[in-house]
Every structure is written in structure tokens, then in C-alpha cells.
Design an enzyme around this catalytic site. Structure first.
Site, short mmCIF file in Angstrom:
data_model
loop_
_atom_site.label_atom_id
_atom_site.label_comp_id
_atom_site.label_asym_id
_atom_site.label_seq_id
_atom_site.Cartn_x
_atom_site.Cartn_y
_atom_site.Cartn_z
N HIS A 176 9.88 -1.20 2.31
CA HIS A 176 9.81 -1.34 3.77
C HIS A 176 9.78 -2.81 4.15
CE1 HIS A 176 5.68 -0.81 2.23
NE2 HIS A 176 5.28 -1.63 3.17
N THR A 213 0.81 -1.22 0.00
CA THR A 213 0.00 0.00 0.00
C THR A 213 0.85 1.27 0.00
OG1 THR A 213 -0.16 -0.06 2.41
CG2 THR A 213 -1.96 -1.10 1.17
P1 AMP Z 1 2.29 -2.47 3.04
O1 AMP Z 1 0.82 -2.78 3.04
O2 AMP Z 1 3.17 -3.67 3.02
O3 AMP Z 1 2.64 -1.46 1.96
O4 AMP Z 1 2.59 -1.81 4.44
C1 AMP Z 1 2.31 -0.49 4.72
C2 AMP Z 1 2.14 -0.39 6.21
O5 AMP Z 1 2.23 0.96 6.57
C3 AMP Z 1 0.81 -0.93 6.75
O6 AMP Z 1 1.07 -1.99 7.65
C4 AMP Z 1 0.20 0.30 7.44
O7 AMP Z 1 -0.48 -0.02 8.63
C5 AMP Z 1 1.43 1.14 7.70
N1 AMP Z 1 1.18 2.56 7.82
C6 AMP Z 1 0.43 3.35 7.01
N2 AMP Z 1 0.48 4.63 7.42
C7 AMP Z 1 1.29 4.65 8.51
C8 AMP Z 1 1.72 5.68 9.40
N3 AMP Z 1 1.36 6.97 9.24
N4 AMP Z 1 2.53 5.34 10.43
C9 AMP Z 1 2.90 4.07 10.61
N5 AMP Z 1 2.53 3.04 9.80
C10 AMP Z 1 1.73 3.33 8.77
#
Ligand code: AMP
Length: 121
Positions: free
Chosen positions: A107, A102
Site C-alpha cells: 500500500h 502493519t
Molecule cells: P502500515 O502501517 O504502513 O502497514 O499502514 C497500514 C495503515 O492501514 C495504517 O495507517 C492504518 O491506520 C490503516 N488501516 C488499518 N485498518 C484500516 C481500515 N479498516 N480502514 C482503513 N485504514 C486502515
């Protein structure tokens, strides 16, 4: 906060690196930053990101990013140890829509603190 190589003003994690969006810091050095996931999927759920805008692991190149990738891989167990994840932990890096990525900034999720699912997909 941090200098971000190839900063992308549309990228959420670049904004976190700049300090424009708040985060709960767990670890930081000259190449990477780790913070708590805002929607944790385990008792410990940390995100580790490079201080460089790289869209995903698919964009890593041995010629350009080998040292950075090796550095982050070496940092992950240090964070897990500092978090007390003695029973084990999992690294996840989602790439692209089929994996549910997302945020298009490379990461690594560190998940632990409980017995994790036997299923990975
Ligand atoms: P992915 O779905 O692998 O791209 O992981 C993105 C992650 O970012 C998800 O687990 C979200 O919960 C996390 N995330 C999104 N916005 C934030 C934020 N502002 N601070 C910390 N984590 C976030």
C-alpha cells in the site's frame, strides 16, 4: 466488490477489496483501489492498494509487476490532484517491521493537506 488476484483470506486489505470490511472509497480502477485511512495522520491520508495480494514493495518483481507498479505510480498524482493537494503531498510505503508495516498487503500512503514533518524517520 473487486476480483482480487492471489486473494489472501487473512489479509485485511484483501477483505476491504472484497467488500467484507467497509472502507471509504476515493478512487478505483481495474488494477487498484484507494480509500481513506481509518486513523489519519494528516488532513488527507489515503491508502492506495493493488487488486492483487502482494505483501509489500519488497515482493515486487520487474518481470511480473512492472505494469502494475507503473500504473499505481501514475494514479497517485491523479488522486492527489482530485483531493486538491496543490501545496504538495508525500507518498510512503512501509516495508517490514523496521518501517512499521502493519498490514502485509502493498500500500502507498498519500499524506497531505498541511505542512508535513521535515523528518521522514
Ligand atoms: P502500515 O502501517 O504502513 O502497514 O499502514 C497500514 C495503515 O492501514 C495504517 O495507517 C492504518 O491506520 C490503516 N488501516 C488499518 N485498518 C484500516 C481500515 N479498516 N480502514 C482503513 N485504514 C486502515
Amino acid at each position: 466488490m473487486a476480483d482480487v488476484k492471489n486473494f489472501d483470506s487473512d489479509c485485511l486489505f484483501c477483505k476491504i477489496l472484497k467488500g467484507d470490511i467497509p472502507s471509504t472509497k476515493v478512487y478505483e480502477d481495474e488494477l487498484c483501489y484507494a480509500f481513506r485511512d481509518i486513523a489519519p495522520q494528516a488532513p488527507t491520508h489515503i491508502l492506495v492498494i493493488p487488486k492483487e495480494h502482494i505483501a509489500s514493495a519488497a515482493e515486487l518483481s520487474a518481470a511480473e509487476n512492472a505494469a502494475l507498479a507503473a500504473h499505481i505510480l501514475a494514479v497517485l498524482p491523479r488522486i492527489a490532484a482530485a483531493e486538491g493537494l496543490t501545496g504538495g503531498w508525500r507518498i510512503v510505503s512501509n516495508v517490514g517491521p523496521d518501517a512499521g508495516q502493519t498490514v502485509p498487503h502493498l500500500h502507498f500512503h498519500i499524506l497531505g493537506g498541511q505542512r508535513l514533518s521535515d523528518r521522514m524517520a
